[in-house]
Design a protein around this motif. Structure first.
Motif, PDB file in Angstrom:
ATOM      1  N   CYS A  27       3.621  -3.147  14.688  1.00  0.00           N
ATOM      2  CA  CYS A  27       4.372  -2.206  13.868  1.00  0.00           C
ATOM      3  C   CYS A  27       4.411  -2.778  12.454  1.00  0.00           C
ATOM      4  O   CYS A  27       4.837  -3.916  12.248  1.00  0.00           O
ATOM      5  CB  CYS A  27       5.780  -2.044  14.424  1.00  0.00           C
ATOM      6  SG  CYS A  27       6.765  -0.836  13.545  1.00  0.00           S
ATOM      7  N   ILE A  28       3.907  -1.990  11.486  1.00  0.00           N
ATOM      8  CA  ILE A  28       3.967  -2.390  10.077  1.00  0.00           C
ATOM      9  C   ILE A  28       5.186  -1.721   9.470  1.00  0.00           C
ATOM     10  O   ILE A  28       5.301  -0.503   9.463  1.00  0.00           O
ATOM     11  CB  ILE A  28       2.704  -1.959   9.311  1.00  0.00           C
ATOM     12  CG1 ILE A  28       1.445  -2.545   9.958  1.00  0.00           C
ATOM     13  CG2 ILE A  28       2.814  -2.384   7.842  1.00  0.00           C
ATOM     14  CD1 ILE A  28       0.150  -2.034   9.358  1.00  0.00           C
ATOM     15  N   LYS A  29       6.086  -2.536   8.952  1.00  0.00           N
ATOM     16  CA  LYS A  29       7.321  -2.038   8.364  1.00  0.00           C
ATOM     17  C   LYS A  29       7.218  -2.059   6.839  1.00  0.00           C
ATOM     18  O   LYS A  29       6.672  -3.000   6.274  1.00  0.00           O
ATOM     19  CB  LYS A  29       8.500  -2.890   8.826  1.00  0.00           C
ATOM     20  CG  LYS A  29       8.648  -2.932  10.350  1.00  0.00           C
ATOM     21  CD  LYS A  29       9.765  -3.818  10.771  1.00  0.00           C
ATOM     22  CE  LYS A  29      10.890  -3.166  11.473  1.00  0.00           C
ATOM     23  NZ  LYS A  29      10.955  -1.796  11.755  1.00  0.00           N
ATOM     24  N   SER A  30       7.706  -1.045   6.196  1.00  0.00           N
ATOM     25  CA  SER A  30       7.836  -0.970   4.730  1.00  0.00           C
ATOM     26  C   SER A  30       6.547  -1.317   3.987  1.00  0.00           C
ATOM     27  O   SER A  30       6.570  -2.094   3.036  1.00  0.00           O
ATOM     28  CB  SER A  30       8.952  -1.904   4.257  1.00  0.00           C
ATOM     29  OG  SER A  30      10.151  -1.645   4.931  1.00  0.00           O
ATOM     30  N   PRO A  81       6.175  -5.160   2.815  1.00  0.00           N
ATOM     31  CA  PRO A  81       5.584  -5.134   4.155  1.00  0.00           C
ATOM     32  C   PRO A  81       5.907  -6.346   5.019  1.00  0.00           C
ATOM     33  O   PRO A  81       6.013  -7.469   4.535  1.00  0.00           O
ATOM     34  CB  PRO A  81       4.085  -5.046   3.882  1.00  0.00           C
ATOM     35  CG  PRO A  81       3.899  -5.485   2.494  1.00  0.00           C
ATOM     36  CD  PRO A  81       5.171  -5.228   1.768  1.00  0.00           C
ATOM     37  N   SER A  82       6.080  -6.056   6.304  1.00  0.00           N
ATOM     38  CA  SER A  82       6.240  -7.093   7.316  1.00  0.00           C
ATOM     39  C   SER A  82       5.671  -6.540   8.620  1.00  0.00           C
ATOM     40  O   SER A  82       5.428  -5.336   8.739  1.00  0.00           O
ATOM     41  CB  SER A  82       7.708  -7.486   7.479  1.00  0.00           C
ATOM     42  OG  SER A  82       8.466  -6.392   7.951  1.00  0.00           O
ATOM     43  N   LEU A  83       5.441  -7.424   9.573  1.00  0.00           N
ATOM     44  CA  LEU A  83       4.895  -7.029  10.865  1.00  0.00           C
ATOM     45  C   LEU A  83       5.889  -7.329  11.968  1.00  0.00           C
ATOM     46  O   LEU A  83       6.548  -8.374  11.950  1.00  0.00           O
ATOM     47  CB  LEU A  83       3.603  -7.784  11.173  1.00  0.00           C
ATOM     48  CG  LEU A  83       2.477  -7.722  10.166  1.00  0.00           C
ATOM     49  CD1 LEU A  83       1.294  -8.546  10.646  1.00  0.00           C
ATOM     50  CD2 LEU A  83       2.056  -6.282   9.922  1.00  0.00           C
ATOM     51  N   ARG A  84       5.990  -6.429  12.915  1.00  0.00           N
ATOM     52  CA  ARG A  84       6.730  -6.677  14.145  1.00  0.00           C
ATOM     53  C   ARG A  84       5.724  -6.501  15.268  1.00  0.00           C
ATOM     54  O   ARG A  84       5.101  -5.447  15.401  1.00  0.00           O
ATOM     55  CB  ARG A  84       7.893  -5.709  14.313  1.00  0.00           C
ATOM     56  CG  ARG A  84       8.663  -5.948  15.593  1.00  0.00           C
ATOM     57  CD  ARG A  84      10.085  -5.441  15.480  1.00  0.00           C
ATOM     58  NE  ARG A  84      10.785  -5.513  16.728  1.00  0.00           N
ATOM     59  CZ  ARG A  84      11.382  -6.599  17.200  1.00  0.00           C
ATOM     60  NH1 ARG A  84      11.355  -7.719  16.513  1.00  0.00           N
ATOM     61  NH2 ARG A  84      12.015  -6.577  18.343  1.00  0.00           N
ATOM     62  N   LEU A  85       5.541  -7.560  16.048  1.00  0.00           N
ATOM     63  CA  LEU A  85       4.582  -7.532  17.144  1.00  0.00           C
ATOM     64  C   LEU A  85       5.315  -7.100  18.396  1.00  0.00           C
ATOM     65  O   LEU A  85       6.318  -7.700  18.788  1.00  0.00           O
ATOM     66  CB  LEU A  85       3.939  -8.901  17.305  1.00  0.00           C
ATOM     67  CG  LEU A  85       3.325  -9.476  16.020  1.00  0.00           C
ATOM     68  CD1 LEU A  85       2.686 -10.830  16.285  1.00  0.00           C
ATOM     69  CD2 LEU A  85       2.323  -8.505  15.406  1.00  0.00           C
ATOM     70  N   VAL A 126       0.855  -1.194   0.000  1.00  0.00           N
ATOM     71  CA  VAL A 126       0.000   0.000   0.000  1.00  0.00           C
ATOM     72  C   VAL A 126       0.879   1.228   0.000  1.00  0.00           C
ATOM     73  O   VAL A 126       1.750   1.377   0.859  1.00  0.00           O
ATOM     74  CB  VAL A 126      -0.932   0.018   1.230  1.00  0.00           C
ATOM     75  CG1 VAL A 126      -1.710   1.306   1.294  1.00  0.00           C
ATOM     76  CG2 VAL A 126      -1.873  -1.177   1.206  1.00  0.00           C
ATOM     77  N   SER A 127       0.664   2.104  -0.973  1.00  0.00           N
ATOM     78  CA  SER A 127       1.392   3.370  -1.030  1.00  0.00           C
ATOM     79  C   SER A 127       0.411   4.500  -0.785  1.00  0.00           C
ATOM     80  O   SER A 127      -0.215   5.008  -1.707  1.00  0.00           O
ATOM     81  CB  SER A 127       2.057   3.554  -2.398  1.00  0.00           C
ATOM     82  OG  SER A 127       3.139   2.689  -2.534  1.00  0.00           O
TER      83      SER A 127
END
Length: 112
Positions: A94-97, A102-106, A8-9
């Motif tokens: 936290c949604i990265k890039s 995209p990736s998620l950090r919980l 998503v941009s």
């Protein structure tokens, strides 16, 4: 399994778009989910399982309780709450890039 990753941009990242990214990753790309040391400690302390966390992330009924906000690193942070295995669980994510990889950090988990 859908191999194409949802990107998503948009700026700022809307809650709706954040939920779409989170659900896509939780359903199709679990290798892109990272659990912080802190969330692992809280999961043990609060008896929360990986499956419960994934259930909250995947559920269409989960709600965002703290809207997306940008971190100093340019990532997007939000809180999502849902029900899993009879517990009301809130996860800080936290949604990265989100715009290209995209990736998620919980970050942490709470029982409400």
């Amino acid at each position: 399994m859908n191999s194409k990753l949802l990107v998503v941009s948009e700026f700022p990242l809307s809650d709706h778009a954040a939920k779409l990214i989170i659900r896509d990753i939780a359903e199709n790309h679990t290798g892109r989910i990272r659990f912080s040391k802190h969330i692992r400690e809280r999961m043990i302390e609060r008896c929360v399982t990986d499956l419960q966390i994934l259930s909250v992330l995947k559920s269409h009924n989960s709600v965002i309780t703290e809207s997306t906000s940008q971190t100093p690193a340019g990532d997007w942070k939000l809180n999502m709450k849902g029900v899993a295995a009879g517990d009301v669980i809130e996860v800080v994510i936290c949604i990265k890039s989100c715009d290209h990889d995209p990736s998620l950090r919980l970050i942490t988990v709470m029982i409400k």
